[in-house]
Design a protein around this motif. Structure first.
Motif, PDB file in Angstrom:
ATOM      1  N   ARG A 105      39.958  38.540  36.060  1.00  0.00           N
ATOM      2  CA  ARG A 105      39.755  37.115  35.828  1.00  0.00           C
ATOM      3  C   ARG A 105      40.382  36.194  36.883  1.00  0.00           C
ATOM      4  NH1 ARG A 105      40.290  35.672  29.819  1.00  0.00           N
ATOM      5  NH2 ARG A 105      38.952  37.454  29.467  1.00  0.00           N
ATOM      6  N   PRO A 106      41.556  36.527  37.445  1.00  0.00           N
ATOM      7  CA  PRO A 106      42.148  35.605  38.421  1.00  0.00           C
ATOM      8  C   PRO A 106      41.240  35.305  39.615  1.00  0.00           C
ATOM      9  CG  PRO A 106      43.788  37.201  37.708  1.00  0.00           C
ATOM     10  CD  PRO A 106      42.487  37.621  37.098  1.00  0.00           C
ATOM     11  N   ALA A 144      29.281  33.184  38.122  1.00  0.00           N
ATOM     12  CA  ALA A 144      29.289  33.880  36.827  1.00  0.00           C
ATOM     13  C   ALA A 144      30.326  34.999  36.862  1.00  0.00           C
ATOM     14  CB  ALA A 144      27.905  34.451  36.539  1.00  0.00           C
ATOM     15  N   ILE A 145      31.088  35.097  35.772  1.00  0.00           N
ATOM     16  CA  ILE A 145      32.172  36.087  35.691  1.00  0.00           C
ATOM     17  C   ILE A 145      31.655  37.511  35.907  1.00  0.00           C
ATOM     18  CG2 ILE A 145      32.006  36.031  33.150  1.00  0.00           C
ATOM     19  CD1 ILE A 145      35.343  36.681  34.586  1.00  0.00           C
ATOM     20  N   ILE A 146      30.442  37.751  35.445  1.00  0.00           N
ATOM     21  CA  ILE A 146      29.936  39.131  35.488  1.00  0.00           C
ATOM     22  C   ILE A 146      29.830  39.660  36.931  1.00  0.00           C
ATOM     23  CG2 ILE A 146      27.454  38.629  35.515  1.00  0.00           C
ATOM     24  CD1 ILE A 146      27.584  40.807  33.068  1.00  0.00           C
ATOM     25  N   ASP A 147      29.728  38.728  37.888  1.00  0.00           N
ATOM     26  CA  ASP A 147      29.681  39.149  39.295  1.00  0.00           C
ATOM     27  C   ASP A 147      31.068  39.470  39.842  1.00  0.00           C
ATOM     28  OD1 ASP A 147      26.914  38.747  39.339  1.00  0.00           O
ATOM     29  OD2 ASP A 147      27.195  36.601  39.706  1.00  0.00           O
ATOM     30  N   PHE A 148      32.107  39.250  39.047  1.00  0.00           N
ATOM     31  CA  PHE A 148      33.476  39.447  39.528  1.00  0.00           C
ATOM     32  C   PHE A 148      34.206  40.570  38.777  1.00  0.00           C
ATOM     33  CE2 PHE A 148      32.300  35.333  40.992  1.00  0.00           C
ATOM     34  CZ  PHE A 148      33.062  35.059  42.121  1.00  0.00           C
ATOM     35  N   LEU A 149      33.496  41.312  37.933  1.00  0.00           N
ATOM     36  CA  LEU A 149      34.175  42.311  37.098  1.00  0.00           C
ATOM     37  C   LEU A 149      34.847  43.393  37.940  1.00  0.00           C
ATOM     38  CD1 LEU A 149      31.629  42.941  34.183  1.00  0.00           C
ATOM     39  CD2 LEU A 149      33.556  41.339  34.273  1.00  0.00           C
ATOM     40  N   CYS A 150      36.032  43.832  37.493  1.00  0.00           N
ATOM     41  CA  CYS A 150      36.690  44.968  38.134  1.00  0.00           C
ATOM     42  C   CYS A 150      35.969  46.253  37.700  1.00  0.00           C
ATOM     43  CB  CYS A 150      38.166  45.012  37.751  1.00  0.00           C
ATOM     44  SG  CYS A 150      38.436  45.200  35.980  1.00  0.00           S
TER      45      CYS A 150
END
Ligand code: HAM
Length: 419
Positions: free
Chosen positions: A171-172, A221-227
């Motif tokens: 998230r960061p 979009a957050i989904i493009d940043f998932l670990c």
């Protein structure tokens, strides 16, 4: 006249069948999946919600019914029940046994919102929480139960939208990307969003101002940043859902209005609900128990808005009518005792019986009243029946009438019902 407070509503006997219909099915179905009911208080210490849901959320910032009691303690009517159930889970050490805890609840919640169709200040939720596993199979099985619940109720056209909102690992970097975008857009956004940008930029997705919604629809979009771990969890969940034939779409901008979510988040929308089209929402909240002072136990759950559910039931739903099977009429004062005794005997045999003592009122008026009550049978104790220890039985469906001795009434009712 004193009216019910704004945003509250009486659920009258004519509607209660629909509520009982959905609640009965929830109890039966959830218990088949190993869920057990929990009932927590309607109010809690305010800090539970501030810490659980998040200070920057609309719910905590603007919508809580908070008051101080006589000893100066700050209490809040529960705006949702995940934090209270988590609190109870910790307080009673329900994590001590090995394995999962599956809990469900049905009851009122309170939010100070602007009332409109499907949006109330006192509303009801049917919700479930699963504690003790972060395996995506928990998400998949619980979603499967949820979709079965809607199917059992006859609700079709329910669309499941799914997203992953990541975890503290990924998230960061997402937050940074979002902040960079929001700083460019800030001047065209509302005052509330200025506060959100400062407190928790993800909350800008909650904004209902149309221009801001357009801005947020173009946001990263957050989904493009998932670990890798969150991505793996999400992909596994989707493949399990596919194996169970649970149709869903991925909505990369689905960010729910409560801060505790991690990874899975979802909503079910229904086209018929209008502006308030979310029938239910939920997700995973693996950090909540820990944040509330408990052990590191993951969780997953959802809550359905019961008003919205009841509104969405099909006309054909097999809702119990609540009408009596039998209405007893005593045409004379002398028949009242016999009517009471007969009513008791029939109720002991399991029948729904209504007796309204109105001796002296005409037979015609009393029959009309029995018709209004939608009774199947009317038992009449008139002068000659009392004399003979008998009763007249009238079937309201076809008007067929018979006279039987008092002790034969139950047997004759069974014959006439075709049982
Ligand atoms: P929520 O999305 O805030 O989630 O609420 C769930 C549902 O409650 C909504 O989809 C809606 O149907 C109903 N609802 C909310 N506010 C109102 C209102 N003012 N009037 C009528 N219905 C309303 C939660 O509450 C989370 N605790 C769900 C959850 C459980 N997440 C994990 N476990």
């Amino acid at each position: 006249m004193i009216e019910a407070p704004k945003g509250t509503r009486d659920i009258l006997p004519a509607e209660i069948g629909r509520w009982r219909f959905v609640e009965d099915r929830a109890h039966a179905l959830f218990e088949r999946y190993g869920f057990r009911e929990i009932r927590t208080p309607l109010f809690e210490r305010t800090e539970l919600f501030a810490r659980g849901i998040g200070e920057g959320s609309d719910i905590v910032a603007k919508e809580m019914y908070t008051f101080t009691d006589r000893k100066g303690r700050s209490l809040t009517l529960r705006p949702e029940n995940t934090a209270p159930v988590a609190r109870a889970f910790i307080e009673h050490g329900l994590y001590r046994g090995a394995g999962l805890q599956r809990l469900y609840y049905i009851g009122p919640m309170f939010r100070y919102e602007r009332p409109q169709k499907g949006r109330m200040r006192q509303f009801h939720q049917i919700g479930v929480e699963v504690f003790g596993s972060d395996h995506p199979a928990v998400d998949a099985e619980t979603l499967e139960m949820l979709m079965s619940f809607l199917r059992v109720l006859g609700i079709e056209s329910a669309a499941l939208r799914l997203n992953s909102v990541g975890d503290p690992v990924c998230r960061p970097s997402y937050r940074e990307a979002l902040l960079a975008y929001l700083k460019e857009q800030r001047n065209s956004m509302c005052e509330d969003c200025h506060r959100r940008i400062a407190d928790n930029p993800l909350r800008c997705f909650d904004c209902k101002v149309p221009a801001d919604r357009d801005i947020m629809a173009r946001a990263p979009a957050i989904i493009d940043f998932l670990c890798a771990e969150c991505r793996g969890h999400f992909d596994r969940l989707r493949s399990l859902l596919q194996a169970l034939d649970i149709a869903h779409t991925v909505d990369p901008r689905l960010v729910r209005g409560l801060d505790y979510y991690r990874r899975t988040s979802f909503e079910v929308t229904l086209s018929g609900l209008g502006a308030q089209n979310a029938l239910l929402g939920g997700g995973r909240y693996d950090g909540l128990i820990h944040d509330l002072g408990g052990p590191d136990v993951p969780g997953f759950g959802f809550a359905v808005g019961e008003e919205r559910l009841v509104m969405s039931l099909p006309e054909t739903a097999a809702v119990p009518s609540g009408a009596p099977e039998v209405v007893i009429l005593a045409l004379e004062e002398e028949g009242v005792v016999g009517a009471l005794v007969l009513a008791r005997a029939l109720r002991r045999a399991g029948r729904r019986v209504v007796f309204e003592p109105q001796p002296g009122r005409s037979l015609k008026a009393q029959l009309r009243r029995a018709g209004d009550l939608e009774a199947r049978f009317v038992l009449i104790l008139g002068e000659s029946e009392i004399r003979e220890g008998a009763v007249a039985i009238k079937s309201m469906a076809d008007g067929a009438q018979d006279r039987v001795p008092l002790e034969r009434v139950e047997a004759r009712l069974r014959e006439m019902s075709g049982a």
